[in-house]
Design a protein around this motif. Structure first.
Motif, PDB file in Angstrom:
ATOM      1  N   PHE A 196     -11.130   7.340  -2.285  1.00 11.83           N
ATOM      2  CA  PHE A 196     -10.572   6.523  -1.216  1.00 11.83           C
ATOM      3  C   PHE A 196      -9.847   7.446  -0.242  1.00 11.83           C
ATOM      4  CE2 PHE A 196     -11.677   3.394  -4.202  1.00 11.83           C
ATOM      5  CZ  PHE A 196     -11.606   2.135  -3.620  1.00 11.83           C
ATOM      6  N   LEU A 197     -10.402   7.575   0.958  1.00 10.56           N
ATOM      7  CA  LEU A 197      -9.825   8.426   1.998  1.00 10.56           C
ATOM      8  C   LEU A 197      -8.948   7.549   2.881  1.00 10.56           C
ATOM      9  CD1 LEU A 197      -9.659  11.157   3.507  1.00 10.56           C
ATOM     10  CD2 LEU A 197     -11.694  10.431   4.802  1.00 10.56           C
ATOM     11  N   CYS A 198      -7.643   7.698   2.753  1.00  9.51           N
ATOM     12  CA  CYS A 198      -6.675   6.790   3.371  1.00  9.51           C
ATOM     13  C   CYS A 198      -6.082   7.434   4.621  1.00  9.51           C
ATOM     14  CB  CYS A 198      -5.564   6.466   2.378  1.00  9.51           C
ATOM     15  SG  CYS A 198      -6.133   5.609   0.891  1.00  9.51           S
ATOM     16  N   LEU A 199      -6.367   6.854   5.776  1.00 11.76           N
ATOM     17  CA  LEU A 199      -5.971   7.417   7.057  1.00 11.76           C
ATOM     18  C   LEU A 199      -4.916   6.545   7.728  1.00 11.76           C
ATOM     19  CD1 LEU A 199      -9.473   8.463   8.447  1.00 11.76           C
ATOM     20  CD2 LEU A 199      -7.921   9.758   6.967  1.00 11.76           C
ATOM     21  N   HIS A 200      -3.836   7.171   8.115  1.00 14.90           N
ATOM     22  CA  HIS A 200      -2.720   6.474   8.763  1.00 14.90           C
ATOM     23  C   HIS A 200      -2.865   6.511  10.278  1.00 14.90           C
ATOM     24  CE1 HIS A 200      -0.645   9.987  10.456  1.00 14.90           C
ATOM     25  NE2 HIS A 200      -1.093  10.646   9.393  1.00 14.90           N
ATOM     26  N   GLY A 201      -1.945   5.837  10.955  1.00 16.08           N
ATOM     27  CA  GLY A 201      -1.910   5.851  12.410  1.00 16.08           C
ATOM     28  C   GLY A 201      -0.537   6.210  12.931  1.00 16.08           C
ATOM     29  N   GLN A 202      -0.181   5.638  14.076  1.00 17.15           N
ATOM     30  CA  GLN A 202       1.090   5.922  14.741  1.00 17.15           C
ATOM     31  C   GLN A 202       2.102   4.823  14.430  1.00 17.15           C
ATOM     32  OE1 GLN A 202       1.630   4.579  18.600  1.00 17.15           O
ATOM     33  NE2 GLN A 202       2.948   6.214  19.312  1.00 17.15           N
ATOM     34  N   PRO A 203       3.363   5.151  14.172  1.00 19.19           N
ATOM     35  CA  PRO A 203       3.995   6.462  14.029  1.00 19.19           C
ATOM     36  C   PRO A 203       4.158   6.842  12.552  1.00 19.19           C
ATOM     37  CG  PRO A 203       5.710   4.823  14.231  1.00 19.19           C
ATOM     38  CD  PRO A 203       4.390   4.070  14.173  1.00 19.19           C
ATOM     39  N   THR A 204       3.229   6.416  11.708  1.00 16.29           N
ATOM     40  CA  THR A 204       3.394   6.554  10.263  1.00 16.29           C
ATOM     41  C   THR A 204       2.813   7.867   9.759  1.00 16.29           C
ATOM     42  OG1 THR A 204       1.352   5.314   9.845  1.00 16.29           O
ATOM     43  CG2 THR A 204       3.393   4.041   9.995  1.00 16.29           C
ATOM     44  N   TRP A 205       2.814   8.016   8.455  1.00 14.98           N
ATOM     45  CA  TRP A 205       2.187   9.168   7.798  1.00 14.98           C
ATOM     46  C   TRP A 205       1.769   8.705   6.417  1.00 14.98           C
ATOM     47  CZ3 TRP A 205       5.388  11.970   3.999  1.00 14.98           C
ATOM     48  CH2 TRP A 205       6.701  11.505   3.918  1.00 14.98           C
ATOM     49  N   SER A 206       1.415   9.607   5.515  1.00 13.58           N
ATOM     50  CA  SER A 206       0.872   9.188   4.218  1.00 13.58           C
ATOM     51  C   SER A 206       1.851   8.358   3.397  1.00 13.58           C
ATOM     52  CB  SER A 206       0.404  10.401   3.409  1.00 13.58           C
ATOM     53  OG  SER A 206       1.438  11.353   3.230  1.00 13.58           O
ATOM     54  N   TYR A 207       3.107   8.361   3.768  1.00 11.19           N
ATOM     55  CA  TYR A 207       4.088   7.483   3.111  1.00 11.19           C
ATOM     56  C   TYR A 207       3.643   6.020   3.178  1.00 11.19           C
ATOM     57  CZ  TYR A 207       8.671   5.655   1.739  1.00 11.19           C
ATOM     58  OH  TYR A 207       9.711   5.011   1.066  1.00 11.19           O
ATOM     59  N   LEU A 208       2.886   5.678   4.204  1.00  5.79           N
ATOM     60  CA  LEU A 208       2.405   4.305   4.396  1.00  5.79           C
ATOM     61  C   LEU A 208       1.562   3.819   3.223  1.00  5.79           C
ATOM     62  CD1 LEU A 208       2.116   1.930   6.513  1.00  5.79           C
ATOM     63  CD2 LEU A 208       0.064   3.113   7.310  1.00  5.79           C
ATOM     64  N   TYR A 209       0.950   4.746   2.486  1.00 10.33           N
ATOM     65  CA  TYR A 209       0.032   4.375   1.399  1.00 10.33           C
ATOM     66  C   TYR A 209       0.667   4.475   0.016  1.00 10.33           C
ATOM     67  CZ  TYR A 209      -3.808   4.069   4.681  1.00 10.33           C
ATOM     68  OH  TYR A 209      -4.633   3.675   5.707  1.00 10.33           O
ATOM     69  N   ARG A 210       1.975   4.672  -0.045  1.00  8.49           N
ATOM     70  CA  ARG A 210       2.617   4.878  -1.350  1.00  8.49           C
ATOM     71  C   ARG A 210       2.459   3.680  -2.277  1.00  8.49           C
ATOM     72  NH1 ARG A 210       5.850   2.788   2.125  1.00  8.49           N
ATOM     73  NH2 ARG A 210       7.549   1.366   1.541  1.00  8.49           N
ATOM     74  N   ARG A 211       2.351   2.470  -1.731  1.00 13.38           N
ATOM     75  CA  ARG A 211       2.200   1.274  -2.561  1.00 13.38           C
ATOM     76  C   ARG A 211       0.755   1.092  -3.024  1.00 13.38           C
ATOM     77  NH1 ARG A 211       6.876  -1.698  -1.993  1.00 13.38           N
ATOM     78  NH2 ARG A 211       8.049  -1.390  -0.062  1.00 13.38           N
ATOM     79  N   MET A 212      -0.198   1.537  -2.237  1.00 15.72           N
ATOM     80  CA  MET A 212      -1.599   1.345  -2.561  1.00 15.72           C
ATOM     81  C   MET A 212      -2.133   2.400  -3.517  1.00 15.72           C
ATOM     82  SD  MET A 212      -3.026   0.212   1.235  1.00 15.72           S
ATOM     83  CE  MET A 212      -4.720   0.123   0.686  1.00 15.72           C
ATOM     84  N   ILE A 213      -1.631   3.615  -3.421  1.00 14.83           N
ATOM     85  CA  ILE A 213      -2.180   4.721  -4.208  1.00 14.83           C
ATOM     86  C   ILE A 213      -2.151   4.444  -5.705  1.00 14.83           C
ATOM     87  CG2 ILE A 213      -1.811   7.137  -4.861  1.00 14.83           C
ATOM     88  CD1 ILE A 213      -1.011   7.632  -1.904  1.00 14.83           C
ATOM     89  N   PRO A 214      -1.026   4.005  -6.295  1.00 14.74           N
ATOM     90  CA  PRO A 214      -1.032   3.773  -7.739  1.00 14.74           C
ATOM     91  C   PRO A 214      -2.057   2.739  -8.185  1.00 14.74           C
ATOM     92  CG  PRO A 214       1.219   3.873  -6.915  1.00 14.74           C
ATOM     93  CD  PRO A 214       0.326   3.820  -5.718  1.00 14.74           C
ATOM     94  N   ALA A 215      -2.264   1.689  -7.394  1.00 15.39           N
ATOM     95  CA  ALA A 215      -3.225   0.648  -7.766  1.00 15.39           C
ATOM     96  C   ALA A 215      -4.654   1.188  -7.722  1.00 15.39           C
ATOM     97  CB  ALA A 215      -3.088  -0.551  -6.838  1.00 15.39           C
ATOM     98  N   ILE A 216      -4.955   2.003  -6.726  1.00 14.77           N
ATOM     99  CA  ILE A 216      -6.299   2.561  -6.615  1.00 14.77           C
ATOM    100  C   ILE A 216      -6.561   3.546  -7.742  1.00 14.77           C
ATOM    101  CG2 ILE A 216      -7.846   3.917  -5.154  1.00 14.77           C
ATOM    102  CD1 ILE A 216      -6.289   2.793  -2.723  1.00 14.77           C
ATOM    103  N   VAL A 217      -5.577   4.376  -8.043  1.00 12.86           N
ATOM    104  CA  VAL A 217      -5.720   5.332  -9.141  1.00 12.86           C
ATOM    105  C   VAL A 217      -5.853   4.606 -10.475  1.00 12.86           C
ATOM    106  CG1 VAL A 217      -4.533   7.159 -10.424  1.00 12.86           C
ATOM    107  CG2 VAL A 217      -4.558   7.202  -7.918  1.00 12.86           C
ATOM    108  N   ALA A 218      -5.071   3.548 -10.674  1.00 14.94           N
ATOM    109  CA  ALA A 218      -5.150   2.781 -11.921  1.00 14.94           C
ATOM    110  C   ALA A 218      -6.520   2.153 -12.113  1.00 14.94           C
ATOM    111  CB  ALA A 218      -4.066   1.706 -11.941  1.00 14.94           C
TER     112      ALA A 218
END
Length: 294
Positions: A46-68
């Protein structure tokens, strides 16, 4: 080589929910790109791409679920954002500069079986990439974004945002995120501001609204039109669309128009309370989205 700033590491200490190991890729232009790389290598990525004005912090909630669920997550910070280097000159930031850096990352990591996860500028850029390397992509999770084809008038909501952005070069990112996502704690809102000690670090942030293709010959417009044809005619993968319905800029009207472009895209998951940064409401949709992607 491009002259750039690098945010001091201490700015990223103890950010709530962001306990991921950093990874870095040195690009040919001398800039260092930060990315997260979680989960097992060898299956779907899963290649997770952010936009403005965010950064990869935006995906902190989704990453554990995808990895699980047994998958790998790669979440880069675009240049000018997060832990990635930040060129000093605003003119460095162009549509092609950002797009080429993502293509270089995909090739350097040799990513395969990619599910593109994109929102805001993550989509404006990311949706143009599968056309170039279709053999690498087989899934799409698309949220509150658009294709910048340059052949349709920009919405008034976006024009208002661009005008505000241009009048506020030292954008108060934490306050913006708190207003957009009222469920954020003060510490979470402040984490979005962490990469930017002062306005000199915010060139990439403030440039994006002015990079949206607003005419047929604007940089990125032709690429986006070719990408539109790809999604309409050639896309073979599974797609899931999630719409934060409370988004005043890239909400339901824009997203339903985009859905017509994506071949075999099913009915979207609509979140009435979800705003533009719909990843912050991911607890409400990530399990359903992963089930749909199979």
């Amino acid at each position: 080589m491009i002259e750039a700033l690098r945010t001091p590491e201490e700015r990223f200490e103890n950010l709530p929910g962001y306990n991921f190991r950093p990874h870095y890729l040195e690009h040919a232009n001398g800039l260092r790109m930060h990315y997260l790389d979680e989960g097992k290598i060898g299956g779907r990525t899963f290649l997770c791409l952010h936009g403005q004005p965010t950064w990869s912090y935006l995906y902190r909630r989704m990453i554990p679920a995808i990895v699980a669920a047994g998958h790998r997550v790669v979440a880069p910070d675009l240049f000018g954002f997060g832990k990635s280097d930040k060129p000093r000159e605003d003119a460095v930031y162009t549509f092609d500069f950002h797009r080429d850096s993502l293509i270089a990352l995909i090739r350097a990591l040799n990513l395969q079986q990619i599910t593109l996860v994109c929102q805001d500028w993550g989509g404006l850029l990311g949706l143009t990439i599968p056309k170039k390397m279709p053999e690498r992509f087989d899934g799409l999770l698309v949220m509150n974004t658009a294709l910048g084809t340059g052949d349709r008038p920009l919405t008034q909501g976006f024009l208002d945002w661009r005008a505000w952005n241009n009048k506020n070069p030292d954008m108060a990112i934490a306050k913006l995120m708190q207003r957009s996502c009222p469920q954020l704690s003060p510490a979470e809102a402040a984490a979005y501001e962490a990469p930017y000690p002062d306005l000199h670090y915010k060139g990439g942030v403030r440039r994006f609204p002015n990079l949206v293709p607003d005419s047929p010959d604007a940089p990125g417009a032709e690429l986006s039109r070719r990408a539109k044809e790809f999604w309409q005619n050639d896309w073979q993968g599974k797609s899931v669309m999630v719409i934060g319905m409370a988004d005043p800029v890239l909400g339901a009207p824009v997203m339903h128009g985009l859905r017509k472009v994506i071949r075999n895209c099913p009915e979207p998951i609509e979140l009435p309370e979800g705003g533009h940064f719909v990843q912050e409401w991911s607890d409400l949709f990530i399990a359903q989205a992963l089930e749909r992607l199979g």
